[in-house]
Design a protein around this motif. Sequence first.
Motif, PDB file in Angstrom:
ATOM      1  N   ALA A 189      -5.988  18.013   1.359  1.00 47.76           N
ATOM      2  CA  ALA A 189      -4.763  17.761   0.607  1.00 47.76           C
ATOM      3  C   ALA A 189      -4.060  16.525   1.162  1.00 47.76           C
ATOM      4  CB  ALA A 189      -3.831  18.966   0.688  1.00 47.76           C
ATOM      5  N   THR A 190      -3.484  15.716   0.255  1.00 46.60           N
ATOM      6  CA  THR A 190      -2.723  14.550   0.666  1.00 46.60           C
ATOM      7  C   THR A 190      -1.354  14.595   0.005  1.00 46.60           C
ATOM      8  OG1 THR A 190      -3.645  13.199  -1.110  1.00 46.60           O
ATOM      9  CG2 THR A 190      -4.764  13.097   1.026  1.00 46.60           C
ATOM     10  N   PHE A 191      -0.394  13.971   0.657  1.00 44.81           N
ATOM     11  CA  PHE A 191       0.994  14.017   0.194  1.00 44.81           C
ATOM     12  C   PHE A 191       1.623  12.654   0.325  1.00 44.81           C
ATOM     13  CE2 PHE A 191      -0.375  18.070   1.738  1.00 44.81           C
ATOM     14  CZ  PHE A 191      -0.010  18.932   0.717  1.00 44.81           C
ATOM     15  N   ALA A 192       2.581  12.373  -0.552  1.00 47.13           N
ATOM     16  CA  ALA A 192       3.288  11.094  -0.527  1.00 47.13           C
ATOM     17  C   ALA A 192       4.377  11.082   0.541  1.00 47.13           C
ATOM     18  CB  ALA A 192       3.888  10.799  -1.901  1.00 47.13           C
ATOM     19  N   ALA A 193       4.821  12.243   0.961  1.00 53.94           N
ATOM     20  CA  ALA A 193       5.903  12.320   1.948  1.00 53.94           C
ATOM     21  C   ALA A 193       5.507  13.224   3.112  1.00 53.94           C
ATOM     22  CB  ALA A 193       7.174  12.859   1.293  1.00 53.94           C
ATOM     23  N   ALA A 194       5.927  12.840   4.303  1.00 51.64           N
ATOM     24  CA  ALA A 194       5.625  13.644   5.489  1.00 51.64           C
ATOM     25  C   ALA A 194       6.231  15.036   5.387  1.00 51.64           C
ATOM     26  CB  ALA A 194       6.133  12.935   6.744  1.00 51.64           C
ATOM     27  N   ALA A 195       7.407  15.137   4.790  1.00 55.26           N
ATOM     28  CA  ALA A 195       8.052  16.445   4.651  1.00 55.26           C
ATOM     29  C   ALA A 195       7.210  17.372   3.769  1.00 55.26           C
ATOM     30  CB  ALA A 195       9.457  16.284   4.059  1.00 55.26           C
ATOM     31  N   SER A 196       6.570  16.825   2.759  1.00 58.55           N
ATOM     32  CA  SER A 196       5.711  17.642   1.886  1.00 58.55           C
ATOM     33  C   SER A 196       4.485  18.133   2.645  1.00 58.55           C
ATOM     34  CB  SER A 196       5.281  16.840   0.663  1.00 58.55           C
ATOM     35  OG  SER A 196       6.400  16.468  -0.105  1.00 58.55           O
ATOM     36  N   PRO A 233       0.834  -1.207   0.000  1.00 60.63           N
ATOM     37  CA  PRO A 233       0.000   0.000   0.000  1.00 60.63           C
ATOM     38  C   PRO A 233       0.870   1.259   0.000  1.00 60.63           C
ATOM     39  CG  PRO A 233      -0.017  -1.034   2.164  1.00 60.63           C
ATOM     40  CD  PRO A 233       0.732  -1.953   1.230  1.00 60.63           C
ATOM     41  N   GLU A 234       0.427   2.251  -0.772  1.00 66.35           N
ATOM     42  CA  GLU A 234       1.168   3.517  -0.810  1.00 66.35           C
ATOM     43  C   GLU A 234       0.818   4.327   0.425  1.00 66.35           C
ATOM     44  OE1 GLU A 234       1.112   5.811  -4.357  1.00 66.35           O
ATOM     45  OE2 GLU A 234       0.988   4.036  -5.630  1.00 66.35           O
ATOM     46  N   LEU A 235       1.826   4.900   1.032  1.00 69.09           N
ATOM     47  CA  LEU A 235       1.591   5.743   2.188  1.00 69.09           C
ATOM     48  C   LEU A 235       1.038   7.077   1.716  1.00 69.09           C
ATOM     49  CD1 LEU A 235       4.748   5.133   4.387  1.00 69.09           C
ATOM     50  CD2 LEU A 235       2.446   4.255   4.742  1.00 69.09           C
ATOM     51  N   SER A 236       0.124   7.594   2.468  1.00 69.72           N
ATOM     52  CA  SER A 236      -0.457   8.881   2.137  1.00 69.72           C
ATOM     53  C   SER A 236      -0.567   9.691   3.420  1.00 69.72           C
ATOM     54  CB  SER A 236      -1.842   8.684   1.521  1.00 69.72           C
ATOM     55  OG  SER A 236      -2.429   9.912   1.234  1.00 69.72           O
ATOM     56  N   PHE A 237      -0.153  10.928   3.354  1.00 69.18           N
ATOM     57  CA  PHE A 237      -0.206  11.813   4.508  1.00 69.18           C
ATOM     58  C   PHE A 237      -1.255  12.884   4.228  1.00 69.18           C
ATOM     59  CE2 PHE A 237       3.947   9.922   4.378  1.00 69.18           C
ATOM     60  CZ  PHE A 237       4.157   9.530   5.687  1.00 69.18           C
ATOM     61  N   ALA A 238      -2.327  12.885   4.996  1.00 67.00           N
ATOM     62  CA  ALA A 238      -3.427  13.816   4.786  1.00 67.00           C
ATOM     63  C   ALA A 238      -3.267  15.041   5.677  1.00 67.00           C
ATOM     64  CB  ALA A 238      -4.762  13.140   5.087  1.00 67.00           C
ATOM     65  N   CYS A 239      -3.582  16.182   5.132  1.00 68.79           N
ATOM     66  CA  CYS A 239      -3.527  17.424   5.909  1.00 68.79           C
ATOM     67  C   CYS A 239      -4.619  17.389   6.976  1.00 68.79           C
ATOM     68  CB  CYS A 239      -3.725  18.634   4.993  1.00 68.79           C
ATOM     69  SG  CYS A 239      -3.686  20.202   5.903  1.00 68.79           S
ATOM     70  N   PRO A 240      -4.266  17.678   8.243  1.00 71.93           N
ATOM     71  CA  PRO A 240      -5.258  17.632   9.312  1.00 71.93           C
ATOM     72  C   PRO A 240      -6.133  18.882   9.418  1.00 71.93           C
ATOM     73  CG  PRO A 240      -3.126  18.196  10.223  1.00 71.93           C
ATOM     74  CD  PRO A 240      -2.922  17.921   8.752  1.00 71.93           C
ATOM     75  N   ALA A 241      -5.872  19.895   8.630  1.00 75.01           N
ATOM     76  CA  ALA A 241      -6.664  21.129   8.722  1.00 75.01           C
ATOM     77  C   ALA A 241      -8.093  20.869   8.242  1.00 75.01           C
ATOM     78  CB  ALA A 241      -6.022  22.232   7.893  1.00 75.01           C
ATOM     79  N   PRO A 242      -9.075  21.308   8.996  1.00 74.93           N
ATOM     80  CA  PRO A 242     -10.473  21.082   8.611  1.00 74.93           C
ATOM     81  C   PRO A 242     -10.773  21.642   7.224  1.00 74.93           C
ATOM     82  CG  PRO A 242     -10.340  21.955  10.845  1.00 74.93           C
ATOM     83  CD  PRO A 242      -8.967  22.045  10.248  1.00 74.93           C
ATOM     84  N   GLY A 243     -11.367  20.797   6.395  1.00 73.85           N
ATOM     85  CA  GLY A 243     -11.783  21.227   5.066  1.00 73.85           C
ATOM     86  C   GLY A 243     -10.693  21.275   4.020  1.00 73.85           C
TER      87      GLY A 243
END
Length: 158
Positions: free
Chosen positions: A23-30, A10-20
């Motif tokens: 945005a998702t990112f492939a890297a935590a740094a992004s 599975p590809e890791l995905s980092f989702a922005c926690p800001a309400p609404g």
Amino acid sequence: EAAHSAPAPPELSFACPAPGCGATFAAAASLDAHYRAAHRNACGRCGRVLPTARLLELHVHEAHDAFFAAMAARGRSVFRCLVDGCGEAFASAAERGAHAREAHLYAAEAVAAFEATTRAPRTKRGGGARRGGRNAGHGADRPSLGGRGGGRGRGRGH
């Protein structure tokens, strides 16, 4: 004989926690870079993003605080210096801008960029730009305030 391949990891995905945001990112740094740029110093009233907590605080007072507006209309020295640690306050944004340029060597464009965050954009309904109000200015303006030094001014504005 059917060839079976191992399932793809599975590809890791980092989702922005800001309400609404969504945005998702492939890297935590992004994700971290996105969050700092788009949400860290965001105004809860209008969504504008300021580069520092100090400028966000000044924006909230100047764009959304009715008491600030009343005191400014009476000529009180309520326009605090843009530089954290400088205790100067002025009766107008123009006086503060002159102080920031002279005492702290801010570029005129940087001062103007901050001042723009305290005014609402013109609307289609014909209303001119007005200070404050519940819908004052939407967008992610990030003025670049590259002033040098944090020393006190020359005693102007008290």
